[in-house]
Design an enzyme around this catalytic site. Structure first.
Site, PDB file in Angstrom:
ATOM      1  CG  ASN A  68      -0.378  -4.949   2.381  1.00 46.86           C
ATOM      2  OD1 ASN A  68      -0.298  -4.061   3.236  1.00 46.86           O
ATOM      3  ND2 ASN A  68      -1.538  -5.437   1.970  1.00 46.86           N
ATOM      4  CG  HIS A  86      -1.307   3.176   8.878  1.00 45.95           C
ATOM      5  ND1 HIS A  86      -1.318   3.735   7.612  1.00 45.95           N
ATOM      6  CD2 HIS A  86      -2.054   2.041   8.779  1.00 45.95           C
ATOM      7  CE1 HIS A  86      -2.048   2.976   6.808  1.00 45.95           C
ATOM      8  NE2 HIS A  86      -2.513   1.933   7.497  1.00 45.95           N
ATOM      9  CG  ASP A 133      14.705   3.946  10.466  1.00 50.21           C
ATOM     10  OD1 ASP A 133      14.365   4.883   9.709  1.00 50.21           O
ATOM     11  OD2 ASP A 133      14.865   4.088  11.692  1.00 50.21           O
ATOM     12  CD  GLU A 164       3.090   2.231   1.328  1.00 46.62           C
ATOM     13  OE1 GLU A 164       3.897   3.148   1.023  1.00 46.62           O
ATOM     14  OE2 GLU A 164       2.174   2.379   2.148  1.00 46.62           O
ATOM     15  CG  LEU A 189      -5.261  -6.342   0.001  1.00 43.26           C
ATOM     16  CD1 LEU A 189      -5.468  -7.075   1.311  1.00 43.26           C
ATOM     17  CD2 LEU A 189      -5.495  -7.247  -1.180  1.00 43.26           C
ATOM     18  CB  SER A 190      -8.415  -1.030   1.646  1.00 46.74           C
ATOM     19  OG  SER A 190      -7.388  -0.719   2.587  1.00 46.74           O
ATOM     20  NE  ARG A 238      -7.828   1.573   8.421  1.00 50.10           N
ATOM     21  CZ  ARG A 238      -7.491   0.501   9.150  1.00 50.10           C
ATOM     22  NH1 ARG A 238      -6.307  -0.053   9.007  1.00 50.10           N
ATOM     23  NH2 ARG A 238      -8.344  -0.011  10.019  1.00 50.10           N
TER      24      ARG A 238
HETATM   25  O1  CA2 Z   1      -5.443  -2.352   2.625  1.00 48.18           O
HETATM   26  C1  CA2 Z   1      -4.426  -2.925   3.029  1.00 48.18           C
HETATM   27  O2  CA2 Z   1      -3.804  -3.750   2.359  1.00 48.18           O
HETATM   28  C2  CA2 Z   1      -3.936  -2.660   4.464  1.00 48.18           C
HETATM   29  O3  CA2 Z   1      -2.503  -2.725   4.441  1.00 48.18           O
HETATM   30  C3  CA2 Z   1      -4.501  -3.759   5.310  1.00 48.18           C
HETATM   31  C4  CA2 Z   1      -4.202  -3.574   6.803  1.00 48.18           C
HETATM   32  C5  CA2 Z   1      -4.592  -2.175   7.272  1.00 48.18           C
HETATM   33  O4  CA2 Z   1      -4.211  -1.992   8.619  1.00 48.18           O
HETATM   34  C6  CA2 Z   1      -3.959  -1.099   6.409  1.00 48.18           C
HETATM   35  O5  CA2 Z   1      -4.424   0.148   6.868  1.00 48.18           O
HETATM   36  C7  CA2 Z   1      -4.345  -1.285   4.956  1.00 48.18           C
HETATM   37  C8  CA2 Z   1      -4.980  -4.585   7.640  1.00 48.18           C
HETATM   38  C9  CA2 Z   1      -4.807  -6.002   7.220  1.00 48.18           C
HETATM   39  C10 CA2 Z   1      -5.790  -6.802   8.002  1.00 48.18           C
HETATM   40  O6  CA2 Z   1      -6.176  -7.895   7.224  1.00 48.18           O
HETATM   41  C11 CA2 Z   1      -7.286  -8.568   7.598  1.00 48.18           C
HETATM   42  C12 CA2 Z   1      -7.707  -9.554   6.746  1.00 48.18           C
HETATM   43  C13 CA2 Z   1      -8.824 -10.266   7.056  1.00 48.18           C
HETATM   44  C14 CA2 Z   1      -9.523 -10.008   8.221  1.00 48.18           C
HETATM   45  C15 CA2 Z   1      -9.093  -9.032   9.070  1.00 48.18           C
HETATM   46  C16 CA2 Z   1      -7.964  -8.306   8.761  1.00 48.18           C
END
Ligand code: CA2
Length: 153
Positions: free
Chosen positions: A74, A80, A87, A98, A101-102, A111
């Site tokens: 992840n 992005h 690379d 890959e 979570l979201s 994103r």
């Molecule tokens: O959805 C995902 O797993 C992401 O990789 C999470 C990233 C985000 O920038 C990607 O676009 C999608 C952000 C991780 C931030 O995690 C946090 C967890 C708790 C509180 C704040 C941020």
């Protein structure tokens, strides 16, 4: 025994502490404990690594060369932005799945593009912590399918 490196990118160490509406209530430690249990059941050796630093993530991917059979990543926000991570994955040539979570495709436009997707076996997103479990299963199945059939069978 298959060896898998799990790699978590920036801010994922904050899981469960902030923004539970987007990323859920599970901490990274809980997610990793479930993944290790899942890996044990699959007969897979699993190591986990998290960093907020792009260079440290590149180092981890490079260190997997010749040591790991697959990578579950992840990349967080570096998904992005990071040509360097892309690379590194291409350079080591280790099958990589890959996960997110979201569902990055139904969030902000910035994103929607992943630098990693083109060098990954596939991408799983939108299932919360379950994305990791699904990703591990998909990776292990892919790695098993790559294994040569023993002579005489
Ligand atoms: O959805 C995902 O797993 C992401 O990789 C999470 C990233 C985000 O920038 C990607 O676009 C999608 C952000 C991780 C931030 O995690 C946090 C967890 C708790 C509180 C704040 C941020």
């Amino acid at each position: 025994m298959l060896r898998v490196q799990v790699v978590h990118g920036p801010n994922l160490n904050m899981l469960g502490l902030r923004e539970p509406n987007i990323y859920g209530r599970q901490t990274l430690a809980t997610i990793e404990a479930s993944l290790v249990a899942e890996a044990n059941a699959l007969g897979v050796a699993l190591d986990c690594f998290q960093s907020n630093s792009e260079g440290a993530l590149v180092d981890c991917i490079q260190a997997a060369f010749g040591q790991k059979d697959g990578i579950l990543i992840n990349p967080g926000a570096y998904t992005h932005t990071s040509v360097a991570l892309r690379d590194a994955i291409a350079a080591v040539g280790i099958p990589t799945v890959e996960v997110h979570l979201s569902n990055i495709h139904k969030r902000e436009a910035f994103r929607h593009h992943s630098y990693i997707a083109a060098v990954a076996v596939g991408q799983i997103c939108g299932f919360g912590a379950d994305s990791y479990r699904l990703g591990l299963h998909a990776l292990v199945k892919h790695l098993q399918d790559l294994q040569p059939i023993p002579a005489g069978s």
